[in-house]
Structures are given as C-alpha cells and as structure tokens.
Design an enzyme around this catalytic site. Structure first.
Site, PDB file in Angstrom:
ATOM      1  N   GLY A   1      29.074  46.014  38.029  1.00  0.00           N
ATOM      2  CA  GLY A   1      30.233  45.051  38.280  1.00  0.00           C
ATOM      3  C   GLY A   1      31.377  45.074  37.259  1.00  0.00           C
ATOM      4  CG  PHE A   2      36.166  43.595  36.844  1.00  0.00           C
ATOM      5  CD1 PHE A   2      36.495  44.189  35.744  1.00  0.00           C
ATOM      6  CD2 PHE A   2      36.692  42.430  36.919  1.00  0.00           C
ATOM      7  CE1 PHE A   2      37.579  43.875  35.035  1.00  0.00           C
ATOM      8  CE2 PHE A   2      37.580  42.020  36.303  1.00  0.00           C
ATOM      9  CZ  PHE A   2      38.203  42.635  35.306  1.00  0.00           C
ATOM     10  CB  ILE A   3      32.604  40.036  35.042  1.00  0.00           C
ATOM     11  CG1 ILE A   3      34.071  39.815  35.448  1.00  0.00           C
ATOM     12  CG2 ILE A   3      32.151  39.130  33.923  1.00  0.00           C
ATOM     13  CD1 ILE A   3      33.987  38.443  36.457  1.00  0.00           C
TER      14      ILE A   3
ATOM     15  CE1 TYR B   1      32.275  34.469  45.594  1.00  0.00           C
ATOM     16  CE2 TYR B   1      34.249  33.327  45.521  1.00  0.00           C
ATOM     17  CZ  TYR B   1      33.322  33.881  44.877  1.00  0.00           C
ATOM     18  OH  TYR B   1      33.362  34.134  43.344  1.00  0.00           O
TER      19      TYR B   1
ATOM     20  CE  LYS C   1      29.545  33.198  42.722  1.00  0.00           C
ATOM     21  NZ  LYS C   1      28.554  34.010  41.874  1.00  0.00           N
TER      22      LYS C   1
END
Length: 340
Positions: free
Chosen positions: A14-16, A156, A160
């Site tokens: 993934g991006f991070i 979402y 979290k």
C-alpha cells in the site's frame, strides 16, 4: 531501539506501508511485509511497490489476507518481530457506502488477528493506523487527541474508532504497549488512484473535468507522505508506559491512565482550502483545471485540521512540507510513472 530490530508491517504494498518500509530499510531494519494485494485499486501499482522493496535483502513479504488468522499467526511466529506496525486496512470513505462488509472484515476482524499475534508474541510495541475521520462531526479545531470522538459519519470511520477501542483494551489487559496514529489526508508519490491528488493530476493532464465537492468550500490538513512515515518511524521509539497514577500524565497527552496506550495525530497542522490545493496542481502541471463544482458527498466532512503538538513533544518532530512543494513532487512522479 537498535536498528537491527525486526519489524512486521501489514500493508507494505500500500501507499503508506511502502514508504514506511523504504524508510526503515534505509536505516538497516529487517522488515517483513504482509499484504492481501486486493483489487480495490490497480494491483499493478501494488506489485511495483513490492518489487522495489524486494530489491533490498532485508525485506521479505507474504501475500495473504489479514482475515486469515492461521496464515498471519504462522508468519508472525516465523519472523518473530520486535515491533508490529499495522497499516493494512480497507480504505476509502466513499467505498464504505457501497461495500461496508469489506470494512468489518478487514478493519475489525483483521485488526483483531494482528492484536492477538502481538499479544502472544509479547512485542515491544504495537503501532496501528487510525484516521482523522474518527473526529467525525467534531467542530472544535485543530483536532486534539484528548477530545471526545463519538460522532463518526461513515462505517469506515466507525471501524477505525472500533480498532482504537480494541487496542486500548488489549493494552490494558495484557500490558501491550500500543500507539494509535491518526492520519490526515496523506498524499505524495506512489499515492492511491482513489485519492483526490491522483484524480486531480489525471483529470487536468487528460483535459477532463475535476469534480470539486461542496463547491470547493472544503479544508484539509494535507500531509506529505515522507513527513508521515518519518513521524511513524520516530513513534516506534516512543513506547508508551502505563502511568502509576493520573497525576503523571501531562496536560495534552492522550496517554491512558490505565494502560500503556496513546493516540497521536500525524498531520501538517495547516488547514488548506481545497481550491488552493487545486491551484497548486494547475501551477505544477502548467494547465488550468476544468472545474466541475458539486454538492457535498454523503459522509464527508467540510474540514480537518490536526493539532500535532503531542507528536512534537514525543519525537521532537513536526511535519513541515508545504502543500505546494508536496504537490510539485507528486506531479513529477505522476508524469514520470505514466509518461504524461
């Protein structure tokens, strides 16, 4: 902490996760990545990220879903991490309106499996990603970690917040040092195609309209990805310790009075108007956007803005890349990657 330590990162394709793994590898850490390679967006982008990481001999990876507890446990047992950084999740505010079950499976069940492994292996520090979306309908800004967050606006954000609560309970029950970090609109090279920066660059370069929600009256605390992962790297060393009493907790610190548990914002501490952000894309690309002004989307919030004082207090670091510089670097990567 010694940089010979072993760090298990979920979500390294993934991006991070990709950027964090890169940073840790440059510092000599052993890193094992775990990623489901789901097709929520172009898997080729994820494959390219992993291929780059695999060029480093200190990186290894497993392709698997977090919901597969047996596989994750086996990998964790074999790697024996000192630290787990849990970044993998079903992301995206808007997709949560279409497929909410994916968020329950990945974000709640998956996170539970990660916490169970961390408890069993007695890792030195468990760090897990949350989001600025947990602030929901809160209006007092900048957002601080000590304020109440009970008004999430999407499934979402709710998942979290649930993982924050789960993390606290495990920290309390098993004395498991746990840090949750709340991200604020992260952008930069190798970013996700479903995120606004990617869509802006793609539309402007392709002479297609840019959808601008709430007629541009939106504000975000845009955080450049290199700044974000530097913050995570430094927080790895800021291991929370259960205080002997409430009196030990400094004002503004989110440290729990009953657990080695803390929540930390990682943001740029700058509220940027969406229209100014789009201006930066126009300047970097050298072309005006075709602007398609639209109403606010369901579940969206008009503004986010981080108070990053706690991050600075814990690590001595504060994100500082200005959004115009960050956009220029993102556009340069985008044009190079796609040959535009």
């Amino acid at each position: 902490m010694s940089n010979q330590q072993r760090i298990l990162i979920t979500g390294t394709a993934g991006f991070i996760g990709f950027h964090l793994a890169q940073l840790l590898l440059t510092e000599g850490f052993r890193v094992h990545g775990y990623d489901g390679m789901t097709d929520y967006y172009d898997v080729r982008l994820k494959q390219r990220r992993h291929a780059m990481l695999m060029q480093d001999g200190n990186f290894s990876m497993t392709e698997g879903m977090l919901e597969d507890a047996a596989l994750f446990d086996r990998i964790a047992d074999e790697f024996r991490p000192d630290v787990i950084v849990h970044l993998a999740a079903q992301a995206g505010v808007r997709y949560s309106l279409e497929n909410p079950r994916a968020y329950i499976d990945a974000n709640i069940v998956g996170t539970f499996n990660v916490m169970e492994a961390a408890r069993r292996l007695e890792v030195k520090h468990l760090l897990m990603a949350s989001t600025s979306s947990v602030y929901g309908a809160n209006e007092d800004m900048p957002f601080t970690e000590t304020e109440k967050v009970d008004t999430q606006l999407t499934i979402y954000a709710a998942t979290k917040k649930a993982t924050e609560n789960m993390g606290h309970s495990y920290a309390h029950l098993w004395n498991l040092p746990t840090t949750m970090f709340r991200f604020f609109t992260v952008y930069g090279p190798w970013g996700r195609p479903d995120m606004a920066p990617y869509k802006f660059a793609d539309a402007i370069l392709g002479d297609r309209p840019v959808d601008i929600y709430n007629h541009g009256e939106m504000y975000r605390d845009f955080t450049y990805v290199d700044d974000l992962v530097r913050g995570i790297r430094l927080l790895i060393d800021a291991v929370p310790v259960r205080p002997a009493s409430k009196d030990e907790i400094e004002e503004g610190d989110s440290l729990s009075p009953v657990a080695p548990y803390r929540v930390v914002n990682i943001g740029n501490s700058e509220k940027v108007r969406l229209l100014d952000f789009i201006d930066a894309f126009e300047q970097s690309i050298g072309r005006l956007a075709i602007r398609n002004y639209m109403e606010m989307q369901k579940g969206d919030v008009p503004a986010t803005w981080a108070d990053a004082d706690l991050l600075k207090r814990l690590t001595g670091y504060r994100p500082e890349t200005g959004f115009r510089d960050g956009v220029a670097q993102f556009v340069a990567w985008f044009r190079d990657y796609y040959g535009k």
